[in-house]
Design a protein around this motif. Structure first.
Motif, PDB file in Angstrom:
ATOM      1  N   THR A 299      27.961  44.832  38.561  1.00  0.00           N
ATOM      2  CA  THR A 299      29.097  45.518  39.176  1.00  0.00           C
ATOM      3  C   THR A 299      29.629  44.735  40.358  1.00  0.00           C
ATOM      4  O   THR A 299      30.843  44.539  40.501  1.00  0.00           O
ATOM      5  CB  THR A 299      28.685  46.935  39.627  1.00  0.00           C
ATOM      6  OG1 THR A 299      28.249  47.676  38.503  1.00  0.00           O
ATOM      7  CG2 THR A 299      29.857  47.644  40.297  1.00  0.00           C
ATOM      8  N   ARG A 300      28.747  44.263  41.210  1.00  0.00           N
ATOM      9  CA  ARG A 300      29.158  43.527  42.409  1.00  0.00           C
ATOM     10  C   ARG A 300      29.749  42.169  42.031  1.00  0.00           C
ATOM     11  O   ARG A 300      30.741  41.719  42.617  1.00  0.00           O
ATOM     12  CB  ARG A 300      27.969  43.345  43.351  1.00  0.00           C
ATOM     13  CG  ARG A 300      27.422  44.642  43.891  1.00  0.00           C
ATOM     14  CD  ARG A 300      28.267  45.164  45.043  1.00  0.00           C
ATOM     15  NE  ARG A 300      27.953  44.451  46.267  1.00  0.00           N
ATOM     16  CZ  ARG A 300      28.849  43.952  47.108  1.00  0.00           C
ATOM     17  NH1 ARG A 300      30.134  44.098  46.861  1.00  0.00           N
ATOM     18  NH2 ARG A 300      28.475  43.321  48.202  1.00  0.00           N
ATOM     19  N   LEU A 301      29.145  41.505  41.067  1.00  0.00           N
ATOM     20  CA  LEU A 301      29.714  40.240  40.605  1.00  0.00           C
ATOM     21  C   LEU A 301      31.097  40.461  40.020  1.00  0.00           C
ATOM     22  O   LEU A 301      32.020  39.671  40.255  1.00  0.00           O
ATOM     23  CB  LEU A 301      28.804  39.598  39.551  1.00  0.00           C
ATOM     24  CG  LEU A 301      27.533  38.899  40.033  1.00  0.00           C
ATOM     25  CD1 LEU A 301      26.711  38.437  38.844  1.00  0.00           C
ATOM     26  CD2 LEU A 301      27.857  37.727  40.938  1.00  0.00           C
ATOM     27  N   GLY A 302      31.237  41.538  39.252  1.00  0.00           N
ATOM     28  CA  GLY A 302      32.534  41.846  38.650  1.00  0.00           C
ATOM     29  C   GLY A 302      33.598  42.157  39.691  1.00  0.00           C
ATOM     30  O   GLY A 302      34.766  41.775  39.533  1.00  0.00           O
ATOM     31  N   GLU A 303      33.211  42.839  40.759  1.00  0.00           N
ATOM     32  CA  GLU A 303      34.161  43.129  41.830  1.00  0.00           C
ATOM     33  C   GLU A 303      34.683  41.853  42.461  1.00  0.00           C
ATOM     34  O   GLU A 303      35.899  41.702  42.689  1.00  0.00           O
ATOM     35  CB  GLU A 303      33.496  44.009  42.891  1.00  0.00           C
ATOM     36  CG  GLU A 303      33.227  45.430  42.445  1.00  0.00           C
ATOM     37  CD  GLU A 303      32.387  46.198  43.450  1.00  0.00           C
ATOM     38  OE1 GLU A 303      31.952  45.584  44.452  1.00  0.00           O
ATOM     39  OE2 GLU A 303      32.156  47.411  43.236  1.00  0.00           O
ATOM     40  N   LEU A 304      33.774  40.926  42.769  1.00  0.00           N
ATOM     41  CA  LEU A 304      34.194  39.659  43.362  1.00  0.00           C
ATOM     42  C   LEU A 304      35.030  38.852  42.373  1.00  0.00           C
ATOM     43  O   LEU A 304      36.025  38.214  42.752  1.00  0.00           O
ATOM     44  CB  LEU A 304      32.972  38.851  43.808  1.00  0.00           C
ATOM     45  CG  LEU A 304      33.250  37.493  44.446  1.00  0.00           C
ATOM     46  CD1 LEU A 304      34.155  37.625  45.659  1.00  0.00           C
ATOM     47  CD2 LEU A 304      31.937  36.790  44.827  1.00  0.00           C
ATOM     48  N   ASP A 305      34.654  38.897  41.104  1.00  0.00           N
ATOM     49  CA  ASP A 305      35.407  38.189  40.070  1.00  0.00           C
ATOM     50  C   ASP A 305      36.853  38.677  40.019  1.00  0.00           C
ATOM     51  O   ASP A 305      37.798  37.882  40.012  1.00  0.00           O
ATOM     52  CB  ASP A 305      34.718  38.403  38.716  1.00  0.00           C
ATOM     53  CG  ASP A 305      35.389  37.674  37.578  1.00  0.00           C
ATOM     54  OD1 ASP A 305      35.565  36.448  37.678  1.00  0.00           O
ATOM     55  OD2 ASP A 305      35.757  38.330  36.579  1.00  0.00           O
ATOM     56  N   ARG A 306      37.035  39.987  40.001  1.00  0.00           N
ATOM     57  CA  ARG A 306      38.390  40.547  39.938  1.00  0.00           C
ATOM     58  C   ARG A 306      39.186  40.223  41.198  1.00  0.00           C
ATOM     59  O   ARG A 306      40.387  39.929  41.127  1.00  0.00           O
ATOM     60  CB  ARG A 306      38.316  42.061  39.709  1.00  0.00           C
ATOM     61  CG  ARG A 306      37.861  42.449  38.302  1.00  0.00           C
ATOM     62  CD  ARG A 306      38.000  43.934  38.065  1.00  0.00           C
ATOM     63  NE  ARG A 306      37.082  44.709  38.888  1.00  0.00           N
ATOM     64  CZ  ARG A 306      35.818  44.981  38.548  1.00  0.00           C
ATOM     65  NH1 ARG A 306      35.325  44.522  37.409  1.00  0.00           N
ATOM     66  NH2 ARG A 306      35.059  45.713  39.331  1.00  0.00           N
ATOM     67  N   GLU A 307      38.524  40.275  42.345  1.00  0.00           N
ATOM     68  CA  GLU A 307      39.214  39.970  43.599  1.00  0.00           C
ATOM     69  C   GLU A 307      39.705  38.527  43.625  1.00  0.00           C
ATOM     70  O   GLU A 307      40.856  38.251  44.002  1.00  0.00           O
ATOM     71  CB  GLU A 307      38.266  40.216  44.769  1.00  0.00           C
ATOM     72  CG  GLU A 307      38.842  39.843  46.121  1.00  0.00           C
ATOM     73  CD  GLU A 307      37.811  39.960  47.229  1.00  0.00           C
ATOM     74  OE1 GLU A 307      37.853  39.135  48.160  1.00  0.00           O
ATOM     75  OE2 GLU A 307      36.958  40.864  47.166  1.00  0.00           O
ATOM     76  N   LEU A 308      38.833  37.608  43.233  1.00  0.00           N
ATOM     77  CA  LEU A 308      39.212  36.193  43.246  1.00  0.00           C
ATOM     78  C   LEU A 308      40.352  35.929  42.270  1.00  0.00           C
ATOM     79  O   LEU A 308      41.305  35.210  42.591  1.00  0.00           O
ATOM     80  CB  LEU A 308      38.003  35.321  42.909  1.00  0.00           C
ATOM     81  CG  LEU A 308      36.870  35.295  43.943  1.00  0.00           C
ATOM     82  CD1 LEU A 308      35.681  34.506  43.417  1.00  0.00           C
ATOM     83  CD2 LEU A 308      37.351  34.688  45.258  1.00  0.00           C
ATOM     84  N   LYS A 309      40.272  36.504  41.083  1.00  0.00           N
ATOM     85  CA  LYS A 309      41.314  36.264  40.086  1.00  0.00           C
ATOM     86  C   LYS A 309      42.636  36.910  40.499  1.00  0.00           C
ATOM     87  O   LYS A 309      43.712  36.355  40.240  1.00  0.00           O
ATOM     88  CB  LYS A 309      40.855  36.762  38.713  1.00  0.00           C
ATOM     89  CG  LYS A 309      39.812  35.834  38.093  1.00  0.00           C
ATOM     90  CD  LYS A 309      39.196  36.396  36.831  1.00  0.00           C
ATOM     91  CE  LYS A 309      38.200  35.396  36.253  1.00  0.00           C
ATOM     92  NZ  LYS A 309      37.398  35.968  35.168  1.00  0.00           N
ATOM     93  N   TYR A 310      42.573  38.065  41.136  1.00  0.00           N
ATOM     94  CA  TYR A 310      43.795  38.704  41.629  1.00  0.00           C
ATOM     95  C   TYR A 310      44.507  37.795  42.630  1.00  0.00           C
ATOM     96  O   TYR A 310      45.744  37.731  42.664  1.00  0.00           O
ATOM     97  CB  TYR A 310      43.456  40.041  42.278  1.00  0.00           C
ATOM     98  CG  TYR A 310      44.650  40.750  42.882  1.00  0.00           C
ATOM     99  CD1 TYR A 310      45.526  41.478  42.075  1.00  0.00           C
ATOM    100  CD2 TYR A 310      44.912  40.673  44.255  1.00  0.00           C
ATOM    101  CE1 TYR A 310      46.629  42.130  42.622  1.00  0.00           C
ATOM    102  CE2 TYR A 310      46.007  41.311  44.803  1.00  0.00           C
ATOM    103  CZ  TYR A 310      46.868  42.033  43.994  1.00  0.00           C
ATOM    104  OH  TYR A 310      47.960  42.661  44.542  1.00  0.00           O
ATOM    105  N   ASN A 311      43.724  37.093  43.442  1.00  0.00           N
ATOM    106  CA  ASN A 311      44.288  36.192  44.450  1.00  0.00           C
ATOM    107  C   ASN A 311      44.464  34.767  43.941  1.00  0.00           C
ATOM    108  O   ASN A 311      44.857  33.883  44.714  1.00  0.00           O
ATOM    109  CB  ASN A 311      43.400  36.186  45.695  1.00  0.00           C
ATOM    110  CG  ASN A 311      43.437  37.507  46.439  1.00  0.00           C
ATOM    111  OD1 ASN A 311      44.507  37.970  46.838  1.00  0.00           O
ATOM    112  ND2 ASN A 311      42.285  38.131  46.617  1.00  0.00           N
ATOM    113  N   GLY A 312      44.184  34.528  42.661  1.00  0.00           N
ATOM    114  CA  GLY A 312      44.374  33.210  42.076  1.00  0.00           C
ATOM    115  C   GLY A 312      43.362  32.177  42.498  1.00  0.00           C
ATOM    116  O   GLY A 312      43.599  30.972  42.347  1.00  0.00           O
ATOM    117  N   VAL A 313      42.227  32.621  43.022  1.00  0.00           N
ATOM    118  CA  VAL A 313      41.211  31.688  43.532  1.00  0.00           C
ATOM    119  C   VAL A 313      40.222  31.362  42.422  1.00  0.00           C
ATOM    120  O   VAL A 313      39.579  32.256  41.865  1.00  0.00           O
ATOM    121  CB  VAL A 313      40.477  32.284  44.746  1.00  0.00           C
ATOM    122  CG1 VAL A 313      39.376  31.343  45.227  1.00  0.00           C
ATOM    123  CG2 VAL A 313      41.479  32.555  45.870  1.00  0.00           C
TER     124      VAL A 313
END
Length: 288
Positions: free
Chosen positions: A252-266
């Motif tokens: 869950t925590r990895l997925g949260e960071l994954d979505r955040e980074l992709k939302y910001n294009g990182v």
């Protein structure tokens, strides 16, 4: 459905099998900000990465090619099947490792790799520069003293040494793959010995690298501050995992960071490339 290879790969599949298994394992791991089977991103899909790996495996395993020729032919094949840069960093790291594994010299893989790196030529650099220009990676075009859009004037090792302070792929060449052999391979071995799956071991290694080494792809696109913030976030997740005294990460925590980074294009793509090189090296070692 993809033809997923077993992990670890069958030694009988040789260099090509070790490379394909490394690429596939990295894609099955939930690596925050990168393309994987759990989520696409950055306008790219898992199928493009799988096609790239399959198109380049036999080229990397061809004993008749030089390091530079391996790099150029792999990127040309990748452009034909994927139409974008899915694997430049992977290929730049994998080509010398494949050459070392296929060489007729003896000794540990890293010693053989050192000899391969020392023997790199201006012709290798020229072919690598052509491959980089063809792949057109974000934010990359010049290194100090070397322009990938011009004929090479130094060997590939010399060119990488010039770039090592700002590019972690170049740093591997300059240090005989320090991140791979001093950090990555031991971390993978420890995780696997403790009962982690190959994908879990790759995730643990990804967190270790993200927490300790600012990703040079992120630096090129977004600057040092963004890369440092990512290091701090990864360090927090790593401490959570260690405090639980468990190898299995909280998806869950990895997925949260994954979505955040992709939302910001990182996209911490350099870290993912190094993870592939670590897996590839681990599975080449019994063959040397």
């Amino acid at each position: 459905m993809p033809n997923w290879l077993p992990c670890p790969p069958d030694p009988a599949t040789g260099v090509a099998g070790a490379y394909l298994a490394a690429c596939q394992t990295e894609l099955r791991a939930l690596k925050p900000g990168n393309v994987h089977v759990h989520a696409a991103g950055h306008g790219m899909t898992v199928d493009q990465f799988l096609a790239s790996a399959e198109a380049t495996a036999s080229i990397l395993a061809d004993p008749g090619l030089t390091v530079g020729a391996r790099i150029f032919e792999c990127i040309r094949a990748t452009q034909a099947v994927a139409g974008c840069n899915t694997n430049l960093g992977i290929v730049l790291l994998a080509a010398p490792l494949a050459q070392a594994a296929l060489s007729d010299t003896t000794g540990p893989l890293r010693d053989r790799l050192r000899r391969v790196l020392a023997a790199l030529t201006v012709a290798d650099a020229d072919l690598a520069f052509r491959a980089i220009a063809l792949a057109a990676p974000a934010g990359l075009g010049r290194v100090e003293g070397s322009d990938v859009h011009a004929p090479a004037a130094v060997t590939l090792l010399e060119a990488m040494r010039e770039a090592q302070d700002r590019d972690r792929i170049a740093f591997q060449y300059a240090t005989a793959y320090a991140d791979v052999f001093d950090t990555g391979v031991p971390r993978l071995r420890d995780a696997l010995a403790a009962g982690a799956t190959c994908e879990e071991a790759a995730e643990l290694l990804t967190l270790d690298l993200l927490a300790t080494i600012p990703d040079s792809h992120v630096i090129r696109k977004y600057g040092v501050d963004a890369a440092d913030r990512l290091c701090r976030r990864a360090a927090e997740l790593r401490e959570e995992e260690r405090s639980d005294r468990a190898l299995k990460l909280t998806r869950t925590r990895l997925g949260e960071l994954d979505r955040e980074l992709k939302y910001n294009g990182v996209n911490p793509g350099t870290t993912a490339d190094i993870v592939v090189a670590c897996l590839f090296s681990l599975w080449l070692m019994p063959r040397t």
